[in-house]
Design a protein around this motif. Structure first.
Motif, PDB file in Angstrom:
ATOM      1  N   LEU A  22       0.829  -1.199   0.000  1.00  0.00           N
ATOM      2  CA  LEU A  22       0.000   0.000   0.000  1.00  0.00           C
ATOM      3  C   LEU A  22       0.870   1.258   0.000  1.00  0.00           C
ATOM      4  O   LEU A  22       0.574   2.230  -0.705  1.00  0.00           O
ATOM      5  CB  LEU A  22      -0.959  -0.001   1.191  1.00  0.00           C
ATOM      6  N   ALA A  23       1.947   1.234   0.753  1.00  0.00           N
ATOM      7  CA  ALA A  23       2.880   2.366   0.730  1.00  0.00           C
ATOM      8  C   ALA A  23       3.439   2.543  -0.675  1.00  0.00           C
ATOM      9  O   ALA A  23       3.611   3.677  -1.146  1.00  0.00           O
ATOM     10  CB  ALA A  23       4.004   2.147   1.741  1.00  0.00           C
ATOM     11  N   GLY A  24       3.688   1.430  -1.353  1.00  0.00           N
ATOM     12  CA  GLY A  24       4.162   1.499  -2.729  1.00  0.00           C
ATOM     13  C   GLY A  24       3.130   2.112  -3.663  1.00  0.00           C
ATOM     14  O   GLY A  24       3.475   2.899  -4.551  1.00  0.00           O
ATOM     15  N   VAL A  25       1.868   1.762  -3.471  1.00  0.00           N
ATOM     16  CA  VAL A  25       0.790   2.329  -4.289  1.00  0.00           C
ATOM     17  C   VAL A  25       0.721   3.845  -4.083  1.00  0.00           C
ATOM     18  O   VAL A  25       0.619   4.610  -5.052  1.00  0.00           O
ATOM     19  CB  VAL A  25      -0.574   1.675  -3.955  1.00  0.00           C
ATOM     20  N   ILE A  26       0.790   4.279  -2.854  1.00  0.00           N
ATOM     21  CA  ILE A  26       0.743   5.710  -2.554  1.00  0.00           C
ATOM     22  C   ILE A  26       1.911   6.429  -3.238  1.00  0.00           C
ATOM     23  O   ILE A  26       1.727   7.470  -3.877  1.00  0.00           O
ATOM     24  CB  ILE A  26       0.739   5.945  -1.030  1.00  0.00           C
ATOM     25  N   ALA A  27       3.098   5.853  -3.139  1.00  0.00           N
ATOM     26  CA  ALA A  27       4.277   6.455  -3.766  1.00  0.00           C
ATOM     27  C   ALA A  27       4.133   6.492  -5.281  1.00  0.00           C
ATOM     28  O   ALA A  27       4.529   7.474  -5.932  1.00  0.00           O
ATOM     29  CB  ALA A  27       5.531   5.688  -3.364  1.00  0.00           C
ATOM     30  N   MET A  28       3.549   5.427  -5.846  1.00  0.00           N
ATOM     31  CA  MET A  28       3.353   5.380  -7.293  1.00  0.00           C
ATOM     32  C   MET A  28       2.402   6.486  -7.751  1.00  0.00           C
ATOM     33  O   MET A  28       2.643   7.144  -8.768  1.00  0.00           O
ATOM     34  CB  MET A  28       2.820   4.010  -7.710  1.00  0.00           C
ATOM     35  N   ILE A  29       1.326   6.677  -7.012  1.00  0.00           N
ATOM     36  CA  ILE A  29       0.359   7.727  -7.367  1.00  0.00           C
ATOM     37  C   ILE A  29       1.010   9.104  -7.249  1.00  0.00           C
ATOM     38  O   ILE A  29       0.862   9.956  -8.128  1.00  0.00           O
ATOM     39  CB  ILE A  29      -0.907   7.616  -6.492  1.00  0.00           C
ATOM     40  N   GLU A  30       1.741   9.318  -6.155  1.00  0.00           N
ATOM     41  CA  GLU A  30       2.419  10.600  -5.962  1.00  0.00           C
ATOM     42  C   GLU A  30       3.440  10.881  -7.062  1.00  0.00           C
ATOM     43  O   GLU A  30       3.659  12.030  -7.440  1.00  0.00           O
ATOM     44  CB  GLU A  30       3.094  10.629  -4.587  1.00  0.00           C
ATOM     45  N   ALA A  31       4.055   9.812  -7.582  1.00  0.00           N
ATOM     46  CA  ALA A  31       5.059   9.959  -8.640  1.00  0.00           C
ATOM     47  C   ALA A  31       4.433  10.032 -10.031  1.00  0.00           C
ATOM     48  O   ALA A  31       5.147  10.194 -11.020  1.00  0.00           O
ATOM     49  CB  ALA A  31       6.054   8.804  -8.572  1.00  0.00           C
ATOM     50  N   GLY A  32       3.110   9.888 -10.091  1.00  0.00           N
ATOM     51  CA  GLY A  32       2.434   9.969 -11.379  1.00  0.00           C
ATOM     52  C   GLY A  32       2.639   8.750 -12.264  1.00  0.00           C
ATOM     53  O   GLY A  32       2.616   8.867 -13.497  1.00  0.00           O
ATOM     54  N   VAL A  39      -2.836   0.038 -10.610  1.00  0.00           N
ATOM     55  CA  VAL A  39      -3.927  -0.913 -10.404  1.00  0.00           C
ATOM     56  C   VAL A  39      -3.382  -2.309 -10.135  1.00  0.00           C
ATOM     57  O   VAL A  39      -3.898  -3.037  -9.273  1.00  0.00           O
ATOM     58  CB  VAL A  39      -4.896  -0.909 -11.607  1.00  0.00           C
ATOM     59  N   THR A  40      -2.327  -2.708 -10.832  1.00  0.00           N
ATOM     60  CA  THR A  40      -1.712  -4.016 -10.591  1.00  0.00           C
ATOM     61  C   THR A  40      -1.218  -4.126  -9.155  1.00  0.00           C
ATOM     62  O   THR A  40      -1.457  -5.133  -8.472  1.00  0.00           O
ATOM     63  CB  THR A  40      -0.551  -4.244 -11.572  1.00  0.00           C
ATOM     64  N   GLN A  41      -0.553  -3.095  -8.685  1.00  0.00           N
ATOM     65  CA  GLN A  41      -0.052  -3.105  -7.307  1.00  0.00           C
ATOM     66  C   GLN A  41      -1.200  -3.062  -6.301  1.00  0.00           C
ATOM     67  O   GLN A  41      -1.156  -3.725  -5.267  1.00  0.00           O
ATOM     68  CB  GLN A  41       0.900  -1.921  -7.084  1.00  0.00           C
ATOM     69  N   LEU A  42      -2.233  -2.301  -6.606  1.00  0.00           N
ATOM     70  CA  LEU A  42      -3.399  -2.221  -5.723  1.00  0.00           C
ATOM     71  C   LEU A  42      -4.100  -3.581  -5.626  1.00  0.00           C
ATOM     72  O   LEU A  42      -4.559  -3.970  -4.546  1.00  0.00           O
ATOM     73  CB  LEU A  42      -4.360  -1.151  -6.220  1.00  0.00           C
TER      74      LEU A  42
END
Length: 89
Positions: A22-32, A39-42
């Motif tokens: 989940l931390a990775g998903v947040i970072a991915m969204i923040e990084a655009g 979605v794959t990570q989520l």
């Protein structure tokens, strides 16, 4: 809940994995990052949480069937177990 230490360790490992994902998903969204990657990570986070939940429910069913009690509390009823299981479905 889970009485055996092995079961607790399995659930905690799954929850820690989901926490990291989940931390990775947040970072991915923040990084655009690309929507497909996010979605794959989520989806991986969702699977990790489902597996932890199913482990908890499976243990509850085993305890209910064997009549094991924790802290003097009665085991979950079949209806309660069904509701928990369906909440994860």
């Amino acid at each position: 809940m889970i009485d055996d230490q092995d079961g607790i360790a399995v659930v905690l490992n799954r929850l820690r994995r989901a926490h990291g994902q989940l931390a990775g998903v947040i970072a991915m969204i923040e990084a655009g990052r690309d929507c497909k990657d996010v979605v794959t990570q989520l989806a991986a986070v969702s699977r990790a949480l489902d597996r932890a939940g199913f482990k908890i429910v499976a243990t509850g069913m085993r305890q209910c069937m064997t009549g094991e009690h924790r802290d003097g509390k009665p085991p979950l009823s079949e209806t309660e177990l069904e509701r928990l299981f369906l909440a994860l479905a």
